[in-house]
Design a protein around this motif. Structure first.
Motif, short mmCIF file in Angstrom:
data_model
loop_
_atom_site.label_atom_id
_atom_site.label_comp_id
_atom_site.label_asym_id
_atom_site.label_seq_id
_atom_site.Cartn_x
_atom_site.Cartn_y
_atom_site.Cartn_z
N LEU A 1 0.84 -1.20 0.00
CA LEU A 1 0.00 0.00 0.00
C LEU A 1 0.87 1.26 0.00
O LEU A 1 1.69 1.46 0.90
N GLU A 2 0.70 2.09 -1.03
CA GLU A 2 1.51 3.31 -1.14
C GLU A 2 0.75 4.56 -0.77
O GLU A 2 1.30 5.48 -0.16
N THR A 3 -0.50 4.62 -1.21
CA THR A 3 -1.30 5.84 -1.03
C THR A 3 -2.65 5.47 -0.45
O THR A 3 -3.25 4.47 -0.85
N LEU A 4 -3.14 6.26 0.47
CA LEU A 4 -4.46 6.01 1.04
C LEU A 4 -5.18 7.34 1.26
O LEU A 4 -4.60 8.30 1.76
N ILE A 5 -6.44 7.35 0.84
CA ILE A 5 -7.28 8.53 1.06
C ILE A 5 -8.34 8.18 2.10
O ILE A 5 -8.97 7.13 2.02
N VAL A 6 -8.50 9.05 3.05
CA VAL A 6 -9.61 8.93 4.00
C VAL A 6 -10.67 9.92 3.56
O VAL A 6 -10.44 11.13 3.53
N GLY A 7 -11.83 9.38 3.17
CA GLY A 7 -12.93 10.23 2.72
C GLY A 7 -13.81 10.62 3.90
O GLY A 7 -13.33 10.77 5.03
N ALA A 8 -15.10 10.76 3.63
CA ALA A 8 -16.02 11.16 4.69
C ALA A 8 -16.00 10.13 5.81
O ALA A 8 -16.02 8.94 5.55
N TRP A 9 -15.92 10.62 7.03
CA TRP A 9 -16.12 9.72 8.16
C TRP A 9 -17.40 10.15 8.87
O TRP A 9 -17.85 11.29 8.75
N SER A 10 -17.95 9.22 9.60
CA SER A 10 -19.22 9.47 10.26
C SER A 10 -19.09 10.62 11.25
O SER A 10 -18.12 10.68 12.01
N GLU A 11 -20.05 11.56 11.21
CA GLU A 11 -20.09 12.68 12.15
C GLU A 11 -18.82 13.53 12.11
O GLU A 11 -18.26 13.90 13.14
N ALA A 12 -18.37 13.86 10.89
CA ALA A 12 -17.13 14.63 10.73
C ALA A 12 -17.26 16.04 11.31
O ALA A 12 -16.26 16.71 11.55
N HIS A 13 -18.49 16.50 11.54
CA HIS A 13 -18.66 17.82 12.15
C HIS A 13 -18.33 17.79 13.64
O HIS A 13 -18.23 18.82 14.27
N ASP A 14 -18.19 16.58 14.16
CA ASP A 14 -18.07 16.43 15.61
C ASP A 14 -16.84 15.63 16.02
O ASP A 14 -16.38 15.72 17.14
N GLU A 15 -16.34 14.82 15.07
CA GLU A 15 -15.24 13.93 15.40
C GLU A 15 -14.15 14.03 14.34
O GLU A 15 -14.46 14.15 13.16
N GLY A 16 -12.92 13.92 14.77
CA GLY A 16 -11.82 13.92 13.82
C GLY A 16 -11.48 12.51 13.35
O GLY A 16 -12.11 11.54 13.78
N PRO A 17 -10.46 12.40 12.49
CA PRO A 17 -10.06 11.08 11.97
C PRO A 17 -9.08 10.37 12.91
O PRO A 17 -8.22 9.61 12.45
N GLN A 18 -9.23 10.60 14.20
CA GLN A 18 -8.28 10.08 15.18
C GLN A 18 -8.21 8.55 15.15
O GLN A 18 -7.14 7.96 15.32
N GLY A 19 -9.36 7.92 14.93
CA GLY A 19 -9.38 6.45 14.91
C GLY A 19 -8.48 5.89 13.82
O GLY A 19 -7.75 4.91 14.03
N TYR A 20 -8.52 6.53 12.64
CA TYR A 20 -7.65 6.10 11.54
C TYR A 20 -6.18 6.33 11.90
O TYR A 20 -5.32 5.47 11.67
N ILE A 21 -5.91 7.52 12.45
CA ILE A 21 -4.53 7.88 12.72
C ILE A 21 -3.92 6.94 13.77
O ILE A 21 -2.82 6.41 13.59
N ASP A 22 -4.68 6.70 14.84
CA ASP A 22 -4.18 5.79 15.89
C ASP A 22 -3.89 4.40 15.32
O ASP A 22 -2.86 3.80 15.61
N ALA A 23 -4.81 3.92 14.48
CA ALA A 23 -4.64 2.58 13.92
C ALA A 23 -3.46 2.54 12.95
O ALA A 23 -2.66 1.59 12.97
N LEU A 24 -3.32 3.57 12.13
CA LEU A 24 -2.20 3.61 11.18
C LEU A 24 -0.87 3.61 11.93
O LEU A 24 0.08 2.92 11.55
N ILE A 25 -0.80 4.38 13.00
CA ILE A 25 0.44 4.44 13.78
C ILE A 25 0.75 3.05 14.35
O ILE A 25 1.89 2.57 14.28
N GLU A 26 -0.28 2.40 14.83
CA GLU A 26 -0.10 1.07 15.39
C GLU A 26 0.37 0.07 14.33
O GLU A 26 1.18 -0.82 14.60
#
Lengths: 389, 303
Positions: B59-84
């Motif tokens: 995997l070279e490139t990844l796009i994170v599109g709309a996430w649920s409730e983006a007006h209220d929550e950030g993409p932290q779940g993706y970031i934490d998992a990617l770091i892991e």
């Protein structure tokens, strides 16, 4: 046909009949079904004149009867508001005359229109029977009915009492973006797309224009999309719309128009005798897609592959089953990623000019219909509900 | 105006959606992870589902599109998992967080988060693109591989600009910032950008984008005087409010050097100055001419 005098809708079907060499339809005008005509202010109740409709319908056994929209007729609209005000007990100040384009007293309008519909014979060779028309003209009741039939609709947050209630509903449902819709409106009138975030920032988009007039907030339908981000202004706008009956539903993101012209689209799909006929993509660069708001039509047939088109056909057929005695319904739907949501069912959803399906306009399509005798099955007694809670 | 388009092509490859439970399209494509307003899976669960169906090692490139409730929550779940999972993702070199349109969430309503932990965990990252500046956090950082940094938003706080200015980014070639409007967080005027370009070593940039700006004229006048301007390949001042003042400064600049392309799309430039710009030896893009509204100009994306 029953409709407003000089209605382009009536003319459209008359022309289609002429083109097929068929006899002109007999026209009954709403204005003549209101007692004593318009504007005399007398309250004759719903007795005498609507009898005329029953007699005329009875005199034409086997005729197809099309009840048309009472829209685009300002004097008739005012008379229906007046009638509805009386029907609801004539409490409070009588409705004042509306200014051009003003959106007010929609709950009175509905009560008046409903009374007129209720006075028509419950059974005849209707294209759409009066009680179904009443059921679709109350958009909240319509959504509840669709939902009860297992049709996917945008999640409802429910009836709306005002701005503070809106904020409470959003908190309760954890929703960030919703549509506020006038319960008895049409053509996008009184529709607001509303957003709020956790920092308290908010924005509303719609064609409604708020005019502050000596401390009174009035709402006008404008043909230009507007954006409001001032909380106090949004509050007055929402309160003014909610005062006439309103409800709230989730704002479902619409798919993007794939033609590279920008915008997102939903679909107007006309069911005739339960089958999908005319269909068009309504593309908006903002949250509202109504075509008269400067939005464009999209070439839906090229945008949907076979499976998506099939999904549209199925979704339309299933939705039409919620109103099995209505032969013509215009549905607004969102179709995306293999899912569909029915946004609205419109009993007068066939005003789609220059939109042929298999070479026929919606009216030419209807000119081909055979009148179907009213079924002999017993029907539930027609019990009018209060027009607003 | 707002963003009404998803990326169709990203870093030269066709973008395809991936939703929970889907089967990856396959082929040489870039995937966009997308959730609906009522998606029940967590961001991590969607990423897990995706990584179980592709080869993470490739995997070279990844796009994170709309996430649920983006007006209220950030993409932290993706970031934490990617770091892991970083050890399983050796080739992951390009990330884009927030590829969504106004129907999903207006740009100024997208909730973001801190990107320093991600940058620290992926020393091989070459490209980071972020859409949205609400709750966006960035402290000055050092990164040897990062070639492209892009922050798209309706209003960029000067704090973020200062963080980039204080960063050590030897590989940086593409710097793209959307200044936006002061209704949505733009503050501090031109000074933070002057400071940024003084510190970042602009002569090694191939692309400089100061887009979606309310002060495009001021930006252009200042840039036109910079001796390093001609070392850029592309100057991008699109989506903003540039008019004749900025147009004249650029047209008469002695510093254009080998500049190949100036993008001024969404502009308020008169026909006369458009003609003079077109006569320049480089390509000048003048799409989307705008008209002033009662003397006011608007950036393309602010809401």
């Amino acid at each position: 046909m029953i409709g407003p005098r000089d209605s382009r809708r009536l003319r459209g079907l008359q022309q289609a009949l002429r083109e097929r060499g068929l006899a002109a339809a007999e026209e009954l005008h709403y204005e003549d079904l209101l007692d004593g005509g318009l504007g005399d202010g007398l309250d004759g109740g719903a007795l005498a004149t609507p009898q005329r409709a029953a007699e005329r319908i009875a005199a034409r056994p086997g005729a197809l009867v099309k009840i048309e929209s009472p829209g685009e007729a300002p004097a008739l609209h005012a008379a229906l508001i007046e009638r509805g005000w009386r029907a609801l007990g004539a409490s409070g100040a009588p409705p004042r005359p509306l200014q051009h384009g003003e959106l007010a007293y929609q709950h009175y309008w509905y009560a008046g229109f409903r009374e007129l519909l209720d006075a028509l014979p419950a059974r005849a060779g209707y294209l759409n029977p009066p009680d179904d028309i009443a059921g679709m003209s109350d958009k909240l009741a319509c959504q509840l009915r669709l939902r009860a039939q297992g049709i996917a609709i945008p999640p409802l947050l429910g009836e709306l009492h005002g701005y503070e209630h809106l904020r409470a509903l959003l908190r309760e449902h954890g929703a960030g973006q919703v549509f506020v819709k006038a319960r008895y409106g049409s053509s996008g009138a009184g529709v607001l797309a509303y957003r709020a975030d956790r920092s308290g920032r908010e924005a509303a988009y719609g064609s409604a224009e708020l005019v502050e007039d000596g401390g009174v907030a009035r709402v006008f339908n404008s043909l230009r999309p507007r954006r409001y981000d001032d909380g106090a202004q949004i509050a007055r706008l929402v309160d003014a719309i909610a005062a006439q009956g309103a409800y709230v539903e989730r704002w479902i993101p619409k798919p993007r128009a794939p033609d590279g012209e920008g915008g997102h689209y939903d679909i107007r799909a006309v069911a005739l005798d339960g089958f999908l006929r005319h269909r068009v993509a309504r593309v908006g660069r903002g949250p509202l897609t109504n075509l008269h708001l400067g939005n464009r039509r999209g070439a839906l047939a090229q945008w949907l592959d076979d499976s998506a088109m099939h999904a549209l056909e199925i979704a339309t057929q299933q939705a039409a089953m919620a109103f099995p005695r209505s032969r013509m319904i215009g549905f607004d739907l969102i179709l995306r990623d293999g899912r569909s949501w029915v946004l609205e069912a419109n009993a007068f959803g066939d005003l789609l000019l220059d939109l042929p399906w298999r070479g026929l306009s919606t009216y030419q399509d209807q000119a081909l219909l055979r009148p179907v005798p009213a079924p002999n099955a017993p029907q539930a007694p027609h019990a009018p509900e209060p027009a607003h809670a | 105006m707002t963003i009404g388009e998803y990326s169709q092509i990203y870093r030269g490859k066709r973008v395809v959606e991936f939703r929970m439970g889907a089967t990856p399209a396959g082929g040489d494509v870039v995937y966009r992870l997308t959730q609906d307003y009522d998606s029940e899976e967590s961001q991590r669960a969607l990423l897990d589902d995706f990584l179980s169906k592709v080869d993470p090692a490739e995997l070279e490139t990844l796009i994170v599109g709309a996430w649920s409730e983006a007006h209220d929550e950030g993409p932290q779940g993706y970031i934490d998992a990617l770091i892991e999972y970083r050890a399983k993702l050796p080739k992951l070199t390009a990330l884009f967080f927030g590829d969504m349109t106004y129907e999903d969430c207006e740009i100024s309503w997208i909730t973001q988060t801190s990107y320093n932990p991600l940058l620290a965990a992926f020393p091989q990252l070459q490209s980071l693109r972020v859409r949205g500046s609400t709750s966006l956090e960035l402290q000055a950082f050092s990164h040897d591989a990062l070639e492209e940094l892009a922050i798209e938003c309706g209003g960029l706080p000067s704090q973020i600009v200062d963080a980039v200015a204080g960063s050590t980014l030897p590989a940086l070639k593409h710097l793209e910032l959307w200044l936006g409007s002061d209704n949505y967080g733009f503050d501090g005027g031109l000074a933070p950008y002057q400071n940024l370009l003084a510190k970042i070593g602009p002569e090694r940039l191939r692309y400089l984008g100061l887009r979606d700006s309310e002060i495009s004229d001021e930006v252009a006048v200042w840039l036109a005087q910079q001796p390093w301007l001609g070392s850029l390949q592309t100057l991008d001042l699109s989506l903003g409010t540039i008019g004749d003042v900025g147009a004249q400064a650029l047209a008469e600049s002695p510093n254009l050097g080998a500049l190949e392309r100036i993008d001024l799309s969404h502009h308020y430039i008169s026909e006369e100055w458009q003609a003079k710009l077109r006569a320049l030896p480089c390509q000048v893009v003048l799409d989307d001419p705008e008209e002033e509204d009662d003397g006011d100009r608007y950036v393309a994306v602010s809401e």
